[in-house]
Write a protein that holds these residues in place. Structure first.
Motif, PDB file in Angstrom:
ATOM      1  N   ARG A  31      -3.632   8.519   2.158  1.00 29.05           N
ATOM      2  CA  ARG A  31      -4.753   7.666   1.738  1.00 29.05           C
ATOM      3  C   ARG A  31      -5.363   8.171   0.431  1.00 29.05           C
ATOM      4  O   ARG A  31      -5.800   7.390  -0.395  1.00 29.05           O
ATOM      5  CB  ARG A  31      -5.819   7.636   2.831  1.00 29.05           C
ATOM      6  N   MET A  32      -5.380   9.497   0.260  1.00 26.37           N
ATOM      7  CA  MET A  32      -5.986  10.053  -0.949  1.00 26.37           C
ATOM      8  C   MET A  32      -5.234   9.642  -2.209  1.00 26.37           C
ATOM      9  O   MET A  32      -5.838   9.471  -3.271  1.00 26.37           O
ATOM     10  CB  MET A  32      -6.022  11.582  -0.852  1.00 26.37           C
TER      11      MET A  32
ATOM     12  N   LEU B 208       4.484  10.510  -0.253  1.00 24.73           N
ATOM     13  CA  LEU B 208       3.696  10.964   0.904  1.00 24.73           C
ATOM     14  C   LEU B 208       4.153  10.286   2.189  1.00 24.73           C
ATOM     15  O   LEU B 208       4.137  10.903   3.257  1.00 24.73           O
ATOM     16  CB  LEU B 208       2.210  10.691   0.654  1.00 24.73           C
ATOM     17  N   THR B 209       4.572   9.015   2.087  1.00 24.10           N
ATOM     18  CA  THR B 209       5.100   8.338   3.271  1.00 24.10           C
ATOM     19  C   THR B 209       6.336   9.068   3.776  1.00 24.10           C
ATOM     20  O   THR B 209       6.489   9.293   4.983  1.00 24.10           O
ATOM     21  CB  THR B 209       5.440   6.878   2.942  1.00 24.10           C
TER      22      THR B 209
ATOM     23  N   ILE C 158      -3.053  14.501   9.433  1.00 24.08           N
ATOM     24  CA  ILE C 158      -3.293  15.240   8.186  1.00 24.08           C
ATOM     25  C   ILE C 158      -2.519  14.572   7.045  1.00 24.08           C
ATOM     26  O   ILE C 158      -3.058  14.295   5.966  1.00 24.08           O
ATOM     27  CB  ILE C 158      -2.864  16.715   8.342  1.00 24.08           C
ATOM     28  N   LEU C 159      -1.242  14.267   7.300  1.00 23.81           N
ATOM     29  CA  LEU C 159      -0.433  13.629   6.262  1.00 23.81           C
ATOM     30  C   LEU C 159      -0.948  12.227   5.946  1.00 23.81           C
ATOM     31  O   LEU C 159      -0.928  11.790   4.797  1.00 23.81           O
ATOM     32  CB  LEU C 159       1.033  13.585   6.701  1.00 23.81           C
TER      33      LEU C 159
ATOM     34  N   LEU D 138      -2.232  -1.642 -17.044  1.00 26.52           N
ATOM     35  CA  LEU D 138      -3.146  -0.516 -16.883  1.00 26.52           C
ATOM     36  C   LEU D 138      -2.635   0.371 -15.758  1.00 26.52           C
ATOM     37  O   LEU D 138      -1.976  -0.108 -14.835  1.00 26.52           O
ATOM     38  CB  LEU D 138      -4.556  -1.010 -16.545  1.00 26.52           C
ATOM     39  N   LEU D 139      -2.942   1.662 -15.822  1.00 28.96           N
ATOM     40  CA  LEU D 139      -2.549   2.568 -14.751  1.00 28.96           C
ATOM     41  C   LEU D 139      -3.602   2.448 -13.635  1.00 28.96           C
ATOM     42  O   LEU D 139      -4.760   2.820 -13.841  1.00 28.96           O
ATOM     43  CB  LEU D 139      -2.474   4.001 -15.275  1.00 28.96           C
ATOM     44  N   PRO D 140      -3.221   1.900 -12.484  1.00 25.25           N
ATOM     45  CA  PRO D 140      -4.219   1.529 -11.473  1.00 25.25           C
ATOM     46  C   PRO D 140      -4.936   2.717 -10.855  1.00 25.25           C
ATOM     47  O   PRO D 140      -5.983   2.543 -10.238  1.00 25.25           O
ATOM     48  CB  PRO D 140      -3.415   0.758 -10.434  1.00 25.25           C
ATOM     49  N   TRP D 141      -4.371   3.930 -10.986  1.00 30.60           N
ATOM     50  CA  TRP D 141      -5.032   5.083 -10.379  1.00 30.60           C
ATOM     51  C   TRP D 141      -6.030   5.729 -11.337  1.00 30.60           C
ATOM     52  O   TRP D 141      -6.658   6.715 -10.998  1.00 30.60           O
ATOM     53  CB  TRP D 141      -4.001   6.114  -9.920  1.00 30.60           C
ATOM     54  N   ARG D 142      -6.157   5.172 -12.530  1.00 26.49           N
ATOM     55  CA  ARG D 142      -7.139   5.693 -13.477  1.00 26.49           C
ATOM     56  C   ARG D 142      -8.262   4.679 -13.658  1.00 26.49           C
ATOM     57  O   ARG D 142      -8.045   3.479 -13.533  1.00 26.49           O
ATOM     58  CB  ARG D 142      -6.480   5.941 -14.839  1.00 26.49           C
ATOM     59  N   THR D 143      -9.428   5.176 -14.011  1.00 20.61           N
ATOM     60  CA  THR D 143     -10.544   4.283 -14.284  1.00 20.61           C
ATOM     61  C   THR D 143     -10.360   3.665 -15.673  1.00 20.61           C
ATOM     62  O   THR D 143      -9.411   3.982 -16.387  1.00 20.61           O
ATOM     63  CB  THR D 143     -11.860   5.063 -14.278  1.00 20.61           C
TER      64      THR D 143
END
Lengths: 308, 279
Positions: B273-274, B208-209, B267-268, A90-95
């Motif tokens: 985290r997002m 992002l890292t 900020i980064l 499963l794609l973990p960033w999707r619900t």
């Protein structure tokens, strides 16, 4: 040709081996299935089961031979052939909904959001995940993740469902429930399914045809076991059916001994006409044979009635 | 439990700060009049000679000066006397431009390197040689070719922030789990859609890292670059105040560089985290 919905025709897979030679995982493999059939491949690790499935899925190419599905040679992957991965993938960033919707939008690109959602929801309900649509895979148990995998595969209404040991990472209880679900769904929708497993009972419960493969490298399809148990078999009384042990013993015997010695002992094996075995009535004979052999090899374990 | 830990940590931080400021104050305070000297000489020499005051400003001097700067951050009295806010603004703008340019180049190129083993191997020797070059070593070449000191500084920021982003993007893209790619393949997802719906989200935390490392390096380098190119910017401010022998202003600038660097990093970190997903 109409009875061959899937036809694997003389495929082989070779890898470049050490020292310039080639290692043949399997070769000259012929196999066919009818529409709506459930086929299971059983064999030891390394016999190339997963490779066969990947070739069917289009994720891998055979070194020789071809695969024909519904009258057409396959070329690469296709939305007609859905794969349920062992690791659920499963794609973990999707619900949950997002994962299923991803598959739905891949198949029907011009559907609007509401239609995609409704369609995805139908299959989430089908696998019993209603209420968990907005959870992420990391919040689900192993069994629930695999349910999402099943919903995703079914949602694109494939011609064939390909399953690579889909339940092997699950605990026995969850595995049982999911086997029930898969069997129910396949029977209800007339889904053609091809599955790889290590579990003999799983194969007997689910499959119409069980393909037995010998050990690799150089694996061959040794025989096809037609499941003699009735279509309406249930998990609860499966093992009480008079033919159950005949089938089970036949497969276990193959896995324990014949899968190793097959190449040496069977010299007239024709890969294009693999013997079809239908373990039949004489389950009493099989039982008697088994008793004899137990007494022969384990004299001290003779039954009380005979030793008295 | 965690809140009490946080509270105790804050208390310790404040105690450490107070102790530091206290010791600083004691070490730099005036020790009273030293000897007799002619008033004219005393006036010439200032407090350092007459009151035994250290040449190093104390925390109160710095605080007073800082307050002065904060009240008027954007004044502009000609080329050598601009407010701290203006100077920081110039530096942030240069870092922003150079960094943005680096993002535009590094992320697509990193994608290409990550997805194509051929390009990865072909470009590897160039990257290996270019990466360890100090960004300031490019400065003369940049000044000669670009002929504009401000753009040269932006170029230096670009060249120093491009490598961590490039390498992290390439690594993140190449390390996307095979099974996710296979999911996309079995669903007949095209290359472009696959790049945006599977590879980009999967590699985003790694990318992002890299971007976070880059912004840190860019902020380190801008100070040195502006010392070289001069004119404007917080780096130039530091050097100018050194030439003015205003250690107070140098200390304030150092503090400001630290605070802005921390903010950029935060900020980064928030962006990282997002896009991070739990597995």
């Amino acid at each position: 040709m109409t009875d061959k919905f899937i036809s694997i025709e003389g495929i082989a897979r070779r890898y470049p081996g050490a020292g310039g030679g080639e290692t043949t995982i399997f070769e000259d493999l012929w196999l066919s299935m009818k529409r709506g059939e459930f086929g299971c491949v059983i064999g030891h690790s390394g016999c190339g089961k997963t490779t066969v499935l990947n070739i069917l899925a289009g994720l891998d190419q055979p070194s020789e031979g071809a695969v024909i599905v519904d009258g057409q040679a396959i070329e690469g992957t296709s939305l007609d052939r859905a794969v349920i991965f062992q690791s659920h993938a499963l794609l973990p960033w999707r619900t949950v909904l997002g994962n299923v919707a991803y598959a739905v939008t891949s198949k029907w690109r011009n559907w609007d959001r509401a239609r995609v959602k409704a369609h995805a929801q139908k299959f989430i309900d089908l696998v019993g995940l209603t209420g968990s649509e907005h959870k992420r895979p990391s919040e689900l148990s192993g069994g629930m993740k695999q349910r999402v995998g099943i919903a995703r595969a079914l949602s694109i209404t494939p011609k064939i469902m390909l399953m690579d040991e889909p339940f092997s990472a699950l605990d026995a209880l969850t595995r049982g429930t999911l086997q029930d679900e898969v069997r129910r769904i396949c029977l209800e929708t007339g889904q053609t399914a091809f599955m790889i497993t290590h579990d003999v009972d799983e194969a007997i419960y689910l499959a119409d045809k069980i393909f037995l493969m010998t050990n690799g490298p150089g694996a061959v399809l040794a025989e096809i076991v037609e499941n003699p148990l009735p279509k309406d078999r249930g998990r609860i009384d499966l093992h009480r059916h008079p033919l159950y042990y005949a089938v089970r013993n036949h497969i276990v015997d193959f896995l324990v001994s014949r899968s190793k010695t097959f190449a040496a002992t069977v010299t007239d094996h024709d890969p294009r006409n693999v013997p079809v075995v239908r373990p039949g009535k004489p389950e009493l004979v099989v039982a008697a044979e088994a008793e004899d052999s137990i007494e022969a090899s384990w004299p001290s374990v003779a039954r009380p009635s005979t030793s008295a | 439990m965690t809140s009490s830990l946080r509270f105790r940590a804050a208390v310790v931080s404040i105690v450490l700060l107070a102790a530091f400021l206290g010791i600083w104050h004691l070490a730099t305070r005036s020790t009273g009049a030293v000897g007799n000297m002619s008033p004219e000489y005393a006036k010439l020499m200032g407090l350092t000679a007459t009151q035994g005051k250290s040449a190093m400003p104390g925390p109160l001097d710095v605080g007073a000066k800082l307050w002065e700067h904060l009240r008027q951050p954007f004044y502009d009295n000609g080329p050598n006397d601009k407010g701290l806010g203006i100077q920081l603004g110039y530096s942030i703008a240069r870092v922003g431009f150079g960094y943005l340019l680096a993002v535009i180049v590094a992320i697509p190129l990193g994608f290409l390197i990550g997805m194509s083993p051929l390009i990865s191997r072909a470009l590897d020797p160039f990257i290996q040689v270019l990466k360890p070059i100090s960004p300031l070593a490019w400065m003369p070449l940049a000044l000669y070719t670009i002929k504009d000191s401000s753009i040269s500084a932006i170029f230096v920021i670009f060249i120093c922030s491009v490598w961590p982003m490039l390498l992290n993007t390439a690594f993140g893209v190449a390390a996307v789990r095979k099974e996710w790619i296979n999911v996309a393949r079995t669903l007949e997802v095209g290359t472009v859609r696959r790049a945006f719906t599977v590879i980009l989200p999967a590699a985003a935390p790694t990318i992002l890292t890299g971007m976070r490392i880059s912004i840190g390096i860019a902020w380190l380098v801008i100070v040195a670059a502006e010392m070289l190119v001069g004119g404007t910017g917080i780096g130039y401010f530091v050097w100018n105040e050194w030439n003015n022998l205003s250690i107070t202003n140098v200390i304030i600038a150092i503090l400001m560089i630290g605070i802005v660097g921390m903010l950029l990093d935060q900020i980064l970190a928030r962006f990282t985290r997002m896009v991070t997903f739990p597995e």
